[in-house]
Scaffold this motif. Structure first.
Motif, PDB file in Angstrom:
ATOM      1  N   TRP A  57       4.230   1.360   8.056  1.00 19.38           N
ATOM      2  CA  TRP A  57       4.887   1.805   6.812  1.00 19.38           C
ATOM      3  C   TRP A  57       5.659   3.111   7.013  1.00 19.38           C
ATOM      4  CZ3 TRP A  57       6.211  -1.641   3.662  1.00 19.38           C
ATOM      5  CH2 TRP A  57       5.347  -2.602   3.117  1.00 19.38           C
TER       6      TRP A  57
ATOM      7  N   HIS B 281      -5.462   8.526   7.465  1.00 18.81           N
ATOM      8  CA  HIS B 281      -5.493   7.055   7.460  1.00 18.81           C
ATOM      9  C   HIS B 281      -5.737   6.589   8.885  1.00 18.81           C
ATOM     10  CE1 HIS B 281      -4.758   2.980   6.255  1.00 18.81           C
ATOM     11  NE2 HIS B 281      -3.640   2.856   6.927  1.00 18.81           N
TER      12      HIS B 281
ATOM     13  N   THR C 221       0.819  -1.206   0.000  1.00 16.27           N
ATOM     14  CA  THR C 221       0.000   0.000   0.000  1.00 16.27           C
ATOM     15  C   THR C 221       0.856   1.260   0.000  1.00 16.27           C
ATOM     16  OG1 THR C 221      -1.797  -1.151   1.101  1.00 16.27           O
ATOM     17  CG2 THR C 221      -1.739   1.231   1.363  1.00 16.27           C
TER      18      THR C 221
ATOM     19  N   HIS D  23      -9.250  -4.577   3.697  1.00 15.39           N
ATOM     20  CA  HIS D  23      -7.904  -5.144   3.689  1.00 15.39           C
ATOM     21  C   HIS D  23      -7.973  -6.664   3.801  1.00 15.39           C
ATOM     22  CE1 HIS D  23      -3.775  -6.048   4.943  1.00 15.39           C
ATOM     23  NE2 HIS D  23      -3.440  -4.879   4.473  1.00 15.39           N
TER      24      HIS D  23
ATOM     25  N   ARG E 265       4.838   5.897   7.981  1.00 12.32           N
ATOM     26  CA  ARG E 265       4.083   7.025   7.429  1.00 12.32           C
ATOM     27  C   ARG E 265       4.316   8.296   8.262  1.00 12.32           C
ATOM     28  NH1 ARG E 265      -0.410   2.808   6.612  1.00 12.32           N
ATOM     29  NH2 ARG E 265      -0.711   2.675   4.350  1.00 12.32           N
TER      30      ARG E 265
HETATM   31  C1  GP9 Z   1      -2.564  -0.442   6.947  1.00 18.90           C
HETATM   32  C2  GP9 Z   1      -2.619  -0.758   5.484  1.00 18.90           C
HETATM   33  C3  GP9 Z   1      -1.459  -1.644   5.080  1.00 18.90           C
HETATM   34  O1  GP9 Z   1      -1.852   0.742   7.161  1.00 18.90           O
HETATM   35  O2  GP9 Z   1      -2.614   0.439   4.715  1.00 18.90           O
HETATM   36  O3  GP9 Z   1      -1.698  -2.053   3.798  1.00 18.90           O
HETATM   37  P1  GP9 Z   1      -0.843  -3.200   3.073  1.00 18.90           P
HETATM   38  O4  GP9 Z   1       0.458  -2.572   2.592  1.00 18.90           O
HETATM   39  O5  GP9 Z   1      -0.606  -4.290   4.091  1.00 18.90           O
HETATM   40  O6  GP9 Z   1      -1.717  -3.642   1.942  1.00 18.90           O
END
Ligand code: GP9
Length: 409
Positions: A135, A128, A82, A195, A137
């Motif tokens: 990540w 988010h 993501t 997800h 972020r």
């Molecule tokens: C949670 C989600 C993670 O922050 O955005 O997404 P992913 O990279 O695991 O698809």
């Protein structure tokens, strides 16, 4: 080396030289707000599709009918998942060959979409609902010039589904927040509820009747993305009812694929594909890109090939920002005669061909008829050069240097 830097500078200079003098839709939404919604695991095959007579994504289908819709927009993410999608859309640079930019190069100088809009007086906010450090972020977003990162710590956990706050509550609280900040703003929203592994079907408000797929992987995914669509419908309805659509560009795209290759037969069954071979598999690695302009300007489908790399140049044109001195690898899809989506493993799809480069196989895009890969020698060379340039830019933190070069041309 200096020689390599000179070649990279020349590549960008020559690329900008191809831009047409008259740009379609340049400044069509100048000074308007921009809301970009990256939808978790929204893969293109659900768009316009019904199951047991019910639309899977009725709200997106309705939005598409009054928007600019890119129906051949491909997933270009790699190991960064993501976060790669977020990087692609906001920097127009390729993901890394290995690892995630968000994790490995968060401190680079980026001339990102939020930075370009901030220079035009925009407030910039990334939104988010998951924990801010995921990540990396919380480090990367400020360095991409997001003034604010509206995250899990800013949100009331009033409805939890799966990984965290439900998309519907996220959209409600995010919109309430946006109504308090100065305009114009660029709000970048990253959703969560749809997800993987898509197994929260008991939590969705209006479950989709998936028939005999109930409880199966594909059935769970269709219910999850139907919920994400329902949440988007709530957001769009509110934007319309509160008169915000008239001064806001709303862009929606899928971050990456939803169905992994080990489940390709479930996808084949849903799409009635007899032979889900590599050509057919790659051909379906599409995510939708929908751009709604105030007044439904420019509504219609576009077949040009593209991917996350092209989001920033396409949006900057619409917002009236001259991108010629911004080092972007992508194309403005509204002003390019040809398109091309490049996957990090070297596969590419252009307007006519699909090339499984590493496998030495190419096909005519529409028919799937094998095509002599040796006829695509130049496209393959160009693609490898693009991936190499992007990798070198990130590894050597070259954005500022290239921008200064382009500003002096
Ligand atoms: C949670 C989600 C993670 O922050 O955005 O997404 P992913 O990279 O695991 O698809």
């Amino acid at each position: 080396s200096d020689d390599e830097k000179a070649k990279i500078n020349t590549w960008f200079k020559e690329k900008q030289a191809y831009m047409p003098d008259k740009l379609e839709y340049f400044g069509a939404a100048k000074g308007k707000n921009l809301i970009a919604i990256q939808v978790e695991a929204l893969q293109e095959f659900v768009i316009g599709r019904k199951i047991n007579g019910n639309e899977i994504t009725p709200n997106l289908n309705r939005l598409i009918n009054k928007s600019i819709y890119f129906e051949n927009y491909f997933c270009e993410t790699a190991a960064g998942g993501t976060s790669d999608a977020e990087f692609l859309a906001n920097n127009s640079l390729y993901p890394l060959k290995t690892g995630a930019v968000f994790m490995k190069y968060p401190g680079n100088y980026y001339f990102s979409l939020p930075k370009a809009l901030k220079e035009q007086g925009y407030a910039t906010v990334a939104m988010h609902a998951y924990k801010p450090g995921f990540w990396n972020r919380s480090v990367m977003y400020p360095n991409m010039s997001f003034d604010k990162f509206f995250n899990k710590n800013d949100l009331i956990p009033d409805e939890i589904i799966g990984m965290g706050l439900s998309d519907k509550s996220f959209f409600r609280q995010s919109l309430d927040y946006l109504k308090t900040i100065k305009e114009p703003y660029y709000a970048f929203m990253v959703t969560l509820t749809s997800h993987y592994p898509y197994d929260n079907t008991e939590s969705y408000h209006k479950a989709l009747d998936v028939g005999d797929l109930k409880g199966a992987f594909m059935g769970n995914y269709l219910e999850a993305i139907h919920y994400a669509d329902e949440s988007l419908g709530y957001l769009i309805d509110r934007l319309e009812k509160e008169g915000m659509m008239d001064n806001t560009v709303v862009a929606v795209y899928g971050d990456h694929y939803a169905v992994s290759k080990d489940k390709k037969n479930e996808l084949a069954r849903l799409l009635n594909i007899d032979d889900m071979n590599d050509y057919m598999w790659v051909k379906h690695q599409k995510v939708p890109l929908i751009i709604h302009l105030p007044g439904d300007e420019g509504a219609g489908r576009r077949s040009i090939a593209g991917g996350g790399l092209d989001f920033m140049p396409t949006i900057l044109n619409i917002m009236g920002v001259d991108g010629r001195a911004i080092p972007m690898m992508g194309r403005d899809l509204l002003n390019s005669p040809h398109g091309m989506a490049v996957m990090r493993n070297g596969y590419f799809i252009d307007d006519d061909y699909l090339c499984l480069t590493a496998d030495g196989a190419a096909f005519k895009l529409d028919s799937g008829e094998p095509y002599p890969i040796e006829n695509l020698k130049k496209e393959i060379e160009d693609m490898h050069m693009e991936l190499d340039i992007s990798e070198k830019i990130i590894e050597n933190d070259l954005i500022e240097e290239i921008r200064n070069y382009l500003l002096n041309q």
